[in-house]
Scaffold this motif. Sequence first.
Motif, PDB file in Angstrom:
ATOM      1  N   THR A 262       0.533   5.679  -0.022  1.00 27.79           N
ATOM      2  CA  THR A 262      -0.119   7.004  -0.227  1.00 27.79           C
ATOM      3  C   THR A 262       0.667   8.028  -0.510  1.00 27.79           C
ATOM      4  OG1 THR A 262      -1.554   6.086   1.719  1.00 27.79           O
ATOM      5  CG2 THR A 262      -1.427   8.378   1.473  1.00 27.79           C
TER       6      THR A 262
ATOM      7  N   GLN B 169       0.789  -1.148   0.045  1.00 29.22           N
ATOM      8  CA  GLN B 169       0.155  -0.031   0.075  1.00 29.22           C
ATOM      9  C   GLN B 169       0.872   1.351   0.014  1.00 29.22           C
ATOM     10  OE1 GLN B 169      -2.359   1.513   3.590  1.00 29.22           O
ATOM     11  NE2 GLN B 169      -4.027   0.534   2.249  1.00 29.22           N
TER      12      GLN B 169
ATOM     13  N   TRP C  61      -6.488  14.651  -8.808  1.00 31.87           N
ATOM     14  CA  TRP C  61      -5.062  13.755  -9.167  1.00 31.87           C
ATOM     15  C   TRP C  61      -5.199  13.170 -10.588  1.00 31.87           C
ATOM     16  CZ3 TRP C  61      -1.199  13.007  -6.407  1.00 31.87           C
ATOM     17  CH2 TRP C  61      -0.942  13.261  -5.278  1.00 31.87           C
TER      18      TRP C  61
ATOM     19  N   PRO D  74      -5.209  13.174  -0.301  1.00 30.71           N
ATOM     20  CA  PRO D  74      -4.275  11.894  -0.382  1.00 30.71           C
ATOM     21  C   PRO D  74      -4.885  11.213  -1.149  1.00 30.71           C
ATOM     22  CG  PRO D  74      -5.599  11.882   1.897  1.00 30.71           C
ATOM     23  CD  PRO D  74      -5.825  13.116   1.202  1.00 30.71           C
ATOM     24  N   LEU D  75      -3.925  10.324  -2.058  1.00 33.33           N
ATOM     25  CA  LEU D  75      -4.249   9.317  -3.114  1.00 33.33           C
ATOM     26  C   LEU D  75      -3.649   8.047  -2.415  1.00 33.33           C
ATOM     27  CD1 LEU D  75      -5.522   8.532  -6.041  1.00 33.33           C
ATOM     28  CD2 LEU D  75      -3.012   9.068  -6.706  1.00 33.33           C
ATOM     29  N   THR D  76      -4.395   6.976  -2.422  1.00 36.64           N
ATOM     30  CA  THR D  76      -3.775   5.731  -1.997  1.00 36.64           C
ATOM     31  C   THR D  76      -3.860   4.827  -3.014  1.00 36.64           C
ATOM     32  OG1 THR D  76      -4.153   6.141   0.545  1.00 36.64           O
ATOM     33  CG2 THR D  76      -4.121   3.724  -0.062  1.00 36.64           C
TER      34      THR D  76
ATOM     35  N   TYR E  66      -7.023   2.663  -7.145  1.00 34.58           N
ATOM     36  CA  TYR E  66      -7.009   4.034  -6.328  1.00 34.58           C
ATOM     37  C   TYR E  66      -7.863   4.443  -5.386  1.00 34.58           C
ATOM     38  CZ  TYR E  66      -3.703   4.638  -9.943  1.00 34.58           C
ATOM     39  OH  TYR E  66      -2.677   4.540 -11.007  1.00 34.58           O
TER      40      TYR E  66
ATOM     41  N   VAL F 124      -9.282   7.691  -2.767  1.00 30.88           N
ATOM     42  CA  VAL F 124      -9.049   9.162  -2.215  1.00 30.88           C
ATOM     43  C   VAL F 124     -10.002   9.268  -1.118  1.00 30.88           C
ATOM     44  CG1 VAL F 124      -8.212   9.930  -4.379  1.00 30.88           C
ATOM     45  CG2 VAL F 124     -10.571   9.954  -3.726  1.00 30.88           C
ATOM     46  N   SER F 125      -9.692  10.219  -0.394  1.00 32.48           N
ATOM     47  CA  SER F 125     -10.347  10.708   0.751  1.00 32.48           C
ATOM     48  C   SER F 125     -10.190  12.425   0.970  1.00 32.48           C
ATOM     49  CB  SER F 125      -9.893  10.095   2.230  1.00 32.48           C
ATOM     50  OG  SER F 125      -8.636  10.509   2.582  1.00 32.48           O
TER      51      SER F 125
ATOM     52  N   GLU G 185      -4.008   0.984  -3.008  1.00 31.42           N
ATOM     53  CA  GLU G 185      -4.345   0.001  -2.182  1.00 31.42           C
ATOM     54  C   GLU G 185      -3.453  -1.204  -2.012  1.00 31.42           C
ATOM     55  OE1 GLU G 185      -8.463   0.340  -0.003  1.00 31.42           O
ATOM     56  OE2 GLU G 185      -8.754  -0.567  -1.870  1.00 31.42           O
TER      57      GLU G 185
ATOM     58  N   MET H 287       0.712  12.145  -0.919  1.00 33.45           N
ATOM     59  CA  MET H 287       0.164  13.241  -0.335  1.00 33.45           C
ATOM     60  C   MET H 287       0.087  14.291  -0.991  1.00 33.45           C
ATOM     61  SD  MET H 287      -0.635  11.791   2.453  1.00 33.45           S
ATOM     62  CE  MET H 287      -1.333  13.175   3.617  1.00 33.45           C
TER      63      MET H 287
END
Lengths: 111, 116
Positions: free
Chosen positions: B20, B18, B34, B75-77, B64, B66-67, B79, B22
Amino acid sequence: GIQVEQSPPDLILQEGANSTLRCNFSDSVNNLQWFHQNPWGQLINLFYIPSGTKQNGRLSATTVATERYSLLYISSSQTTDSGVYFCAVEGTTDSWGKFQFGAGTQVVVTP
Amino acid sequence: DAGITQSPRYKITETGRQVTLMCHQTWSHSYMFWYRQDLGHGLRLIYYSAAADITDKGEVPDGYVVSRSKTENFPLTLESATRSQTSVYFCASSVGGTRTARDTQYFGPGTRLTVL
C-alpha cells in the motif's frame, strides 16, 4: 480517449538560447497544463492554459484551442531549466479528472 | 504546511505481496490522482477520485485498488504485486471541477517501487 503528442522529444540548448516546445492534442479540452519535471524527479506545475496566452518570467505559453495545440516558450534558457516538460490534457468528452499526459520533451541546457 | 506527501518514498517488495502506497494532502482538495511513470510511457493515470467515496478508473487500473474514506487521504494498494508494477508512483491533487486555474494539479514527491 484523447491523444497527446509532444515535440521535439529531445532538445539540447546552450545557456541563453530560446526554444519552443509543442503539444498537439486530438480533441477539444477542458483543461491543459504544462509541467516541469526536474532532474530529481519533482513535478512542478508551470501553467494552467486551456486557451489563450500566459507568461511567468522567462516562460510563456500559448494554447490555440481551435487548432488543438499548445506551445511552451523558454527564453534565455538557464541550466536550471533542464528536465522534462510535460503537457497534460483533460478532454471534453472524458470525465472530469481523467488526464492524459504527453510523452514529454527532455531538455538539456548546457553552460 | 506539508502540502502533499507520499509514503514510503522507496519500497522494495517481492512478487505476490500486497503493498500500500500512501498519499496525504493538507489543502482539502476535492480531486486526487494516482499516476505511474515508466521510461518510454510518460505518466499514466491509474485511478482518480473526485471526492471522498468517489473513485474512477484511469488508463491503467488493472492490479490496483484505491479507497478514499477521508478527503485528505488516497491510498493505492497493489493486491498481489508483479514485476511489471515496478515503477515510480506519483500522487497529485487539485481543487478540480472549476474550469479555472484552481484545477491546477499539485504533485507529491513520488514513491519508487521495486518488485523483485
